[in-house]
Design a protein around this motif. Structure first.
Motif, PDB file in Angstrom:
ATOM      1  N   ASP A   1      46.035  28.219  15.091  1.00 12.78           N
ATOM      2  CA  ASP A   1      46.004  26.744  15.984  1.00 12.78           C
ATOM      3  C   ASP A   1      46.380  27.034  16.909  1.00 12.78           C
ATOM      4  OD1 ASP A   1      46.867  24.376  15.859  1.00 12.78           O
ATOM      5  OD2 ASP A   1      47.648  24.039  13.874  1.00 12.78           O
TER       6      ASP A   1
ATOM      7  N   GLY B   1      50.210  21.550  15.413  1.00 10.69           N
ATOM      8  CA  GLY B   1      49.878  21.879  14.466  1.00 10.69           C
ATOM      9  C   GLY B   1      49.262  20.995  12.941  1.00 10.69           C
TER      10      GLY B   1
ATOM     11  N   SER C   1      47.005  23.704  11.006  1.00 14.49           N
ATOM     12  CA  SER C   1      47.692  24.444  10.276  1.00 14.49           C
ATOM     13  C   SER C   1      47.817  22.889   8.742  1.00 14.49           C
ATOM     14  CB  SER C   1      49.083  24.621  10.691  1.00 14.49           C
ATOM     15  OG  SER C   1      48.784  25.659  11.838  1.00 14.49           O
TER      16      SER C   1
ATOM     17  N   VAL D   1      49.281  24.588   5.536  1.00 13.00           N
ATOM     18  CA  VAL D   1      49.904  26.041   5.941  1.00 13.00           C
ATOM     19  C   VAL D   1      51.318  25.754   6.812  1.00 13.00           C
ATOM     20  CG1 VAL D   1      49.554  28.511   7.430  1.00 13.00           C
ATOM     21  CG2 VAL D   1      47.649  27.816   6.528  1.00 13.00           C
TER      22      VAL D   1
ATOM     23  N   PRO E   1      54.331  25.988   9.614  1.00 12.91           N
ATOM     24  CA  PRO E   1      54.321  26.675  11.276  1.00 12.91           C
ATOM     25  C   PRO E   1      54.978  28.142  10.676  1.00 12.91           C
ATOM     26  CG  PRO E   1      55.324  24.142  10.941  1.00 12.91           C
ATOM     27  CD  PRO E   1      55.028  24.973  10.137  1.00 12.91           C
ATOM     28  N   SER E   2      54.988  29.073  11.824  1.00 10.84           N
ATOM     29  CA  SER E   2      55.396  30.118  12.240  1.00 10.84           C
ATOM     30  C   SER E   2      57.049  30.302  12.201  1.00 10.84           C
ATOM     31  CB  SER E   2      54.143  31.395  12.753  1.00 10.84           C
ATOM     32  OG  SER E   2      55.062  32.828  13.131  1.00 10.84           O
TER      33      SER E   2
ATOM     34  N   SER F   1      44.039  30.772   2.862  1.00 16.09           N
ATOM     35  CA  SER F   1      44.237  29.367   3.216  1.00 16.09           C
ATOM     36  C   SER F   1      43.672  29.998   1.531  1.00 16.09           C
ATOM     37  CB  SER F   1      43.060  29.211   3.804  1.00 16.09           C
ATOM     38  OG  SER F   1      41.476  29.593   2.948  1.00 16.09           O
TER      39      SER F   1
ATOM     40  N   ILE G   1      45.193  31.364   8.521  1.00 20.66           N
ATOM     41  CA  ILE G   1      44.738  30.628   9.688  1.00 20.66           C
ATOM     42  C   ILE G   1      46.603  31.182  10.525  1.00 20.66           C
ATOM     43  CG2 ILE G   1      46.294  28.321  10.260  1.00 20.66           C
ATOM     44  CD1 ILE G   1      42.812  27.707   8.097  1.00 20.66           C
TER      45      ILE G   1
ATOM     46  N   PRO H   1      49.458  29.750  11.873  1.00 24.07           N
ATOM     47  CA  PRO H   1      49.771  28.444  12.408  1.00 24.07           C
ATOM     48  C   PRO H   1      50.796  28.488  14.011  1.00 24.07           C
ATOM     49  CG  PRO H   1      50.660  29.487  11.068  1.00 24.07           C
ATOM     50  CD  PRO H   1      49.758  29.915  10.750  1.00 24.07           C
TER      51      PRO H   1
END
Length: 251
Positions: free
Chosen positions: A37, A42, A45, A50, A52-53, A75, A82, A84
């Motif tokens: 993504d 996002g 995501s 999922v 956000p990182s 996932s 994923i 993200p």
């Protein structure tokens, strides 16, 4: 490993819905798939639930292999991971402008997971930028949803012009009609015109305008998973098969 970019220089054309459903379809077909993504909003995501990182921020996406790989999340579906997005992705062009070989940095970042996946899908932000040029150069296919209207036709032709001006391989471009309402005369006429003008650039599959696609935001799952017998689901599955065959012929 093949890299497929879901891209449009125009927003609101169903790009993320395509990325999400195509990723699901390829994974269901047995392909080890990573959905990356790249859009700071996002949405991809979000659809896969999922978060956000928190660590993959600033220029770490392009410079820190360990943080890049650690940011990948599984996932709810087999064969589908994923990567993200987070809001720092909005500054990708700033980071890239400060790097050597800025037009090839994305390809270098993705090479770190080359052995782990058969396909990487990129859900791209709707702009023509340094990041976009990275996408065009590293992708094996650039999948472009086009609503059959005058404005979408114009933006697709702008994209073709950009590829020509920058000597990018035209065979990477694969347009397809999205959010199609066949009862509309304008849609039918536009599709006929574009197929005549850009026949080699368009896939046969057409994704319809459908309430099942609109409900993805509520159900937070691909249409293929929630409504497998729907017209939209069948179109996304056909799209996955068609683009896979094109890539197989070109390899």
């Amino acid at each position: 490993m093949k890299i497929i970019a879901c891209y449009s220089n125009k927003g609101g054309v169903g790009k993320t819905a395509v990325a999400v459903n195509l990723a699901y379809a390829l994974a269901a077909a047995g392909k080890r798939t990573l959905l990356c993504d790249l859009d700071p909003q996002g949405a991809s995501s979000f659809y896969f639930r999922v978060k956000p990182s928190k660590k993959l921020i600033d220029a770490a996406f392009f410079k820190d292999v360990e943080k890049f790989t650690d940011a990948i999340r599984g996932s709810d579906y087999d064969n589908l991971d994923i990567l993200p997005a987070n809001m720092s992705f909005r500054d990708f062009d700033v980071f890239l402008s400060r790097m050597r070989d800025s037009r090839s940095r994305l390809k270098k970042a993705l090479k770190s997971v080359k052995k782990d996946y058969d396909v990487i899908l990129l859900d791209c932000p709707p702009s023509i930028s340094t990041l976009s040029e990275n996408v065009f150069r590293c992708a094996d296919a650039v999948l472009v949803p086009v609503i059959p209207t005058t404005l979408s036709q114009r933006t697709f032709e702008q994209l073709i012009a950009f590829f020509k001006e920058n000597k990018l391989p035209m065979q990477k471009l694969h347009g397809f009609f999205s959010m199609v309402q066949s009862v509309k005369t304008l849609h039918t006429e536009t599709m006929d015109t574009m197929h005549t003008t850009h026949k080699r650039r368009f896939l046969k599959t057409r994704v319809p305008f459908a309430s099942d696609i609109e409900r993805m935001g509520i159900q937070r799952a691909p249409v293929i998973a929630t409504a497998p017998s729907s017209a939209a689901s069948k179109a996304y599955q056909a799209l996955g098969e068609e683009i896979s065959k094109r890539l197989a012929r070109s390899s």
